[in-house]
Design a protein around this motif. Structure first.
Motif, PDB file in Angstrom:
ATOM      1  N   PHE A   5       3.604  -5.148   9.339  1.00 10.20           N
ATOM      2  CA  PHE A   5       4.950  -5.320   9.875  1.00 10.20           C
ATOM      3  C   PHE A   5       5.842  -5.920   8.797  1.00 10.20           C
ATOM      4  O   PHE A   5       5.413  -6.777   8.016  1.00 10.20           O
ATOM      5  CB  PHE A   5       4.948  -6.253  11.088  1.00 10.20           C
ATOM      6  CG  PHE A   5       6.334  -6.730  11.471  1.00 10.20           C
ATOM      7  CD1 PHE A   5       7.146  -5.950  12.272  1.00 10.20           C
ATOM      8  CD2 PHE A   5       6.831  -7.934  10.988  1.00 10.20           C
ATOM      9  CE1 PHE A   5       8.430  -6.367  12.605  1.00 10.20           C
ATOM     10  CE2 PHE A   5       8.112  -8.358  11.313  1.00 10.20           C
ATOM     11  CZ  PHE A   5       8.911  -7.568  12.128  1.00 10.20           C
ATOM     12  N   THR A   6       7.079  -5.490   8.758  1.00  7.87           N
ATOM     13  CA  THR A   6       8.068  -6.124   7.887  1.00  7.87           C
ATOM     14  C   THR A   6       9.401  -6.164   8.606  1.00  7.87           C
ATOM     15  O   THR A   6       9.754  -5.251   9.355  1.00  7.87           O
ATOM     16  CB  THR A   6       8.211  -5.369   6.549  1.00  7.87           C
ATOM     17  OG1 THR A   6       9.126  -6.082   5.700  1.00  7.87           O
ATOM     18  CG2 THR A   6       8.730  -3.955   6.757  1.00  7.87           C
ATOM     19  N   GLY A   7      10.116  -7.242   8.430  1.00 11.38           N
ATOM     20  CA  GLY A   7      11.410  -7.425   9.057  1.00 11.38           C
ATOM     21  C   GLY A   7      12.299  -8.244   8.151  1.00 11.38           C
ATOM     22  O   GLY A   7      11.895  -8.647   7.050  1.00 11.38           O
ATOM     23  N   PRO A   8      13.515  -8.530   8.582  1.00 10.81           N
ATOM     24  CA  PRO A   8      14.449  -9.269   7.719  1.00 10.81           C
ATOM     25  C   PRO A   8      14.015 -10.691   7.427  1.00 10.81           C
ATOM     26  O   PRO A   8      14.467 -11.287   6.446  1.00 10.81           O
ATOM     27  CB  PRO A   8      15.759  -9.236   8.514  1.00 10.81           C
ATOM     28  CG  PRO A   8      15.342  -9.002   9.940  1.00 10.81           C
ATOM     29  CD  PRO A   8      14.124  -8.146   9.856  1.00 10.81           C
ATOM     30  N   HIS A   9      13.135 -11.249   8.256  1.00 10.75           N
ATOM     31  CA  HIS A   9      12.756 -12.649   8.073  1.00 10.75           C
ATOM     32  C   HIS A   9      11.273 -12.856   7.808  1.00 10.75           C
ATOM     33  O   HIS A   9      10.842 -13.999   7.641  1.00 10.75           O
ATOM     34  CB  HIS A   9      13.172 -13.470   9.296  1.00 10.75           C
ATOM     35  CG  HIS A   9      14.622 -13.396   9.603  1.00 10.75           C
ATOM     36  ND1 HIS A   9      15.580 -13.908   8.760  1.00 10.75           N
ATOM     37  CD2 HIS A   9      15.285 -12.848  10.651  1.00 10.75           C
ATOM     38  CE1 HIS A   9      16.782 -13.697   9.277  1.00 10.75           C
ATOM     39  NE2 HIS A   9      16.628 -13.050  10.417  1.00 10.75           N
ATOM     40  N   GLY A  10      10.490 -11.779   7.778  1.00  7.50           N
ATOM     41  CA  GLY A  10       9.072 -11.979   7.552  1.00  7.50           C
ATOM     42  C   GLY A  10       8.296 -10.691   7.417  1.00  7.50           C
ATOM     43  O   GLY A  10       8.813  -9.597   7.692  1.00  7.50           O
ATOM     44  N   ALA A  11       7.044 -10.834   6.977  1.00  6.66           N
ATOM     45  CA  ALA A  11       6.166  -9.675   6.812  1.00  6.66           C
ATOM     46  C   ALA A  11       4.728 -10.091   7.089  1.00  6.66           C
ATOM     47  O   ALA A  11       4.323 -11.219   6.783  1.00  6.66           O
ATOM     48  CB  ALA A  11       6.282  -9.099   5.405  1.00  6.66           C
ATOM     49  N   LEU A  12       3.977  -9.170   7.671  1.00  2.49           N
ATOM     50  CA  LEU A  12       2.568  -9.397   7.972  1.00  2.49           C
ATOM     51  C   LEU A  12       1.747  -8.263   7.395  1.00  2.49           C
ATOM     52  O   LEU A  12       2.064  -7.084   7.612  1.00  2.49           O
ATOM     53  CB  LEU A  12       2.349  -9.490   9.486  1.00  2.49           C
ATOM     54  CG  LEU A  12       0.905  -9.645   9.959  1.00  2.49           C
ATOM     55  CD1 LEU A  12       0.294 -10.944   9.437  1.00  2.49           C
ATOM     56  CD2 LEU A  12       0.840  -9.604  11.488  1.00  2.49           C
ATOM     57  N   TYR A  13       0.698  -8.609   6.653  1.00  2.00           N
ATOM     58  CA  TYR A  13      -0.214  -7.631   6.068  1.00  2.00           C
ATOM     59  C   TYR A  13      -1.549  -7.705   6.796  1.00  2.00           C
ATOM     60  O   TYR A  13      -2.076  -8.804   7.039  1.00  2.00           O
ATOM     61  CB  TYR A  13      -0.431  -7.899   4.589  1.00  2.00           C
ATOM     62  CG  TYR A  13       0.781  -7.618   3.726  1.00  2.00           C
ATOM     63  CD1 TYR A  13       0.934  -6.405   3.063  1.00  2.00           C
ATOM     64  CD2 TYR A  13       1.772  -8.585   3.571  1.00  2.00           C
ATOM     65  CE1 TYR A  13       2.039  -6.152   2.275  1.00  2.00           C
ATOM     66  CE2 TYR A  13       2.890  -8.336   2.787  1.00  2.00           C
ATOM     67  CZ  TYR A  13       3.016  -7.124   2.140  1.00  2.00           C
ATOM     68  OH  TYR A  13       4.110  -6.876   1.365  1.00  2.00           O
ATOM     69  N   GLN A  14      -2.100  -6.555   7.131  1.00  2.00           N
ATOM     70  CA  GLN A  14      -3.419  -6.499   7.730  1.00  2.00           C
ATOM     71  C   GLN A  14      -4.407  -6.072   6.654  1.00  2.00           C
ATOM     72  O   GLN A  14      -4.345  -4.962   6.123  1.00  2.00           O
ATOM     73  CB  GLN A  14      -3.436  -5.506   8.894  1.00  2.00           C
ATOM     74  CG  GLN A  14      -4.712  -5.562   9.743  1.00  2.00           C
ATOM     75  CD  GLN A  14      -5.752  -4.546   9.349  1.00  2.00           C
ATOM     76  OE1 GLN A  14      -5.435  -3.364   9.202  1.00  2.00           O
ATOM     77  NE2 GLN A  14      -6.984  -4.984   9.167  1.00  2.00           N
ATOM     78  N   GLY A  15      -5.318  -6.989   6.307  1.00  2.00           N
ATOM     79  CA  GLY A  15      -6.276  -6.684   5.263  1.00  2.00           C
ATOM     80  C   GLY A  15      -6.907  -7.940   4.700  1.00  2.00           C
ATOM     81  O   GLY A  15      -6.722  -9.050   5.211  1.00  2.00           O
ATOM     82  N   ASP A  16      -7.658  -7.762   3.633  1.00  2.00           N
ATOM     83  CA  ASP A  16      -8.349  -8.857   2.972  1.00  2.00           C
ATOM     84  C   ASP A  16      -7.340  -9.735   2.228  1.00  2.00           C
ATOM     85  O   ASP A  16      -6.477  -9.232   1.495  1.00  2.00           O
ATOM     86  CB  ASP A  16      -9.377  -8.298   1.994  1.00  2.00           C
ATOM     87  CG  ASP A  16     -10.090  -9.386   1.233  1.00  2.00           C
ATOM     88  OD1 ASP A  16     -10.953 -10.060   1.820  1.00  2.00           O
ATOM     89  OD2 ASP A  16      -9.758  -9.575   0.037  1.00  2.00           O
ATOM     90  N   SER A  17      -7.445 -11.035   2.400  1.00  2.00           N
ATOM     91  CA  SER A  17      -6.474 -11.957   1.803  1.00  2.00           C
ATOM     92  C   SER A  17      -6.420 -11.826   0.290  1.00  2.00           C
ATOM     93  O   SER A  17      -5.331 -11.804  -0.304  1.00  2.00           O
ATOM     94  CB  SER A  17      -6.818 -13.398   2.192  1.00  2.00           C
ATOM     95  OG  SER A  17      -6.692 -13.598   3.570  1.00  2.00           O
TER      96      SER A  17
END
Length: 375
Positions: A5-17
């Motif tokens: 997910f990405t938006g104007p105030h943040g982003a989330l990645y699904q995967g290995d850190s």
């Protein structure tokens, strides 16, 4: 790498850190607030997860590789706030780490026990010292005191009611907003904390003229000196209200006579000089202490290990400014992102389990289908 997910105030990645962080630009985030998976606690149901290593040493090495990337993506004046809990070595059984009381979702994985059973491993400090050896500057060990800890059936040790939170910096000088997290001064009684007119439970109403927080306001490092030397003592130091004491020269506990040019050591000389600690505390606050009493916080949605929003809030307020980016490489249920957004910060998260990614977005308040943040 494409974000979940990405938006104007943040982003989330699904995967290995480690893989996700390796693809991020250097010095791109101001603050990292995170709680890595604890060793030997439970199976989160994702291949490649951290926490199921055979030994604590293997576990720490995997975490070190992740935090090396955190170090790289942090700005030079950035900070890392890491919450980590300890664990005991249990007798061998069917569950992971030999703990037969673990629920059925946890795999029956055997670990190599480096110590006899029932040992407290001290993993938070092992990890903290390993990070220190790896180049991080360890600035504070904070006790997260839990007034509502999980009940424990053990009869041969106290019930654990705390976890550790460590503050690290990349450089000796870093951004830290002490004013944003100041705490109330400790009053000596209910009346000191509330002022005239308050009726504390079980106490008569306060009708006196004592000003609010007077006892905490008047704290001072100074004492009056009114007697000659005594055997074994450099000076006899008396409070001014003590019977027979006559106000004369002051001797500060810190610095000796430097505030009076040495004249405070001469009882025949009268010296007037301001001494740190004599001024009243008109804000009724003090610098944040290293013991934080914060209740645990249940999270609907079944993520196993959510730390309370208040814990994340304190770290984010101290470690970032409005508009800064806050990172959590082990996003879990999204507490760091949720609080960062509420405080007007940008957020960046990484989570291995896709089910927790969906839960995190729900708590943060974003709509992945519409790819917009909910207002």
């Amino acid at each position: 790498m494409k974000p979940y997910f990405t938006g104007p105030h943040g982003a989330l990645y699904q995967g290995d850190s480690l893989a996700v962080l390796s693809a991020l630009p250097s010095e791109s985030v101001q603050c990292c607030v995170t709680s890595p998976p604890y060793w030997g606690l439970r199976d989160y149901g994702a291949d490649g997860q951290i926490g199921l290593e055979e030994t604590p040493q293997d576990h720490i090495e995997r975490l070190l590789s992740v935090f090396r990337e955190v170090y790289r993506v942090l700005k030079n004046d950035g900070t890392l706030w890491m919450n980590y809990g300890d664990t005991y070595l249990c007798q061998q059984g069917k569950g992971f780490n030999g703990n037969v009381r673990l629920d059925s979702t946890n795999k029956a994985i055997k670990v190599k026990r480096p110590l006899p059973a029932k040992n407290l491993l001290g993993l938070p400090w092992r990890l903290a010292l390993a990070l220190q050896d790896d180049g991080w500057i360890l600035r504070a060990d904070i006790i997260w005191h839990k007034p509502n800890p999980m009940p424990e059936s053990c009869k041969d040790r106290p019930t654990r009611a705390h976890e550790y939170l460590f503050l690290f910096g990349k450089r000796p000088r870093y951004f830290y907003d002490a004013e944003a997290i100041r705490e109330p001064v400790a009053a000596l009684c209910e009346h000191d904390a509330t002022g005239p007119g308050y009726s504390a439970p079980g106490q008569a109403p306060h009708t006196g003229s004592r000003p609010r927080m007077q006892s905490a306001q008047a704290l001072s490092f100074a004492r009056e000196v009114d007697e000659p030397d005594r055997p074994g003592q450099a000076y006899s130091q008396h409070r001014p209200e003590r019977a027979g004491a006559q106000p004369r020269n002051r001797k500060a506990f810190r610095g000796g006579g430097k505030y009076t040019s040495g004249q405070s050591f001469d009882n025949t000389v009268h010296v007037e000089n301001a001494i740190p600690g004599d001024t009243l505390n008109e804000t009724y606050t003090r610098n944040k202490r290293t013991v934080w009493t914060i209740p645990t916080f249940p999270c609907p949605g079944a993520h196993f290990a959510t730390f309370p929003p208040k814990l994340a809030e304190t770290c984010i307020l101290a470690g970032s400014r409005h508009g800064d980016t806050v990172l959590d490489p082990f996003m879990g249920s999204g507490t760091t992102g949720m609080v960062a957004r509420q405080l007007g910060r940008k957020w960046l998260g990484v989570e291995l389990n896709p089910e927790y990614c969906a839960l995190a977005l729900k708590r943060i308040g974003v709509n992945r289908v519409m790819l917009t943040e909910l207002v």
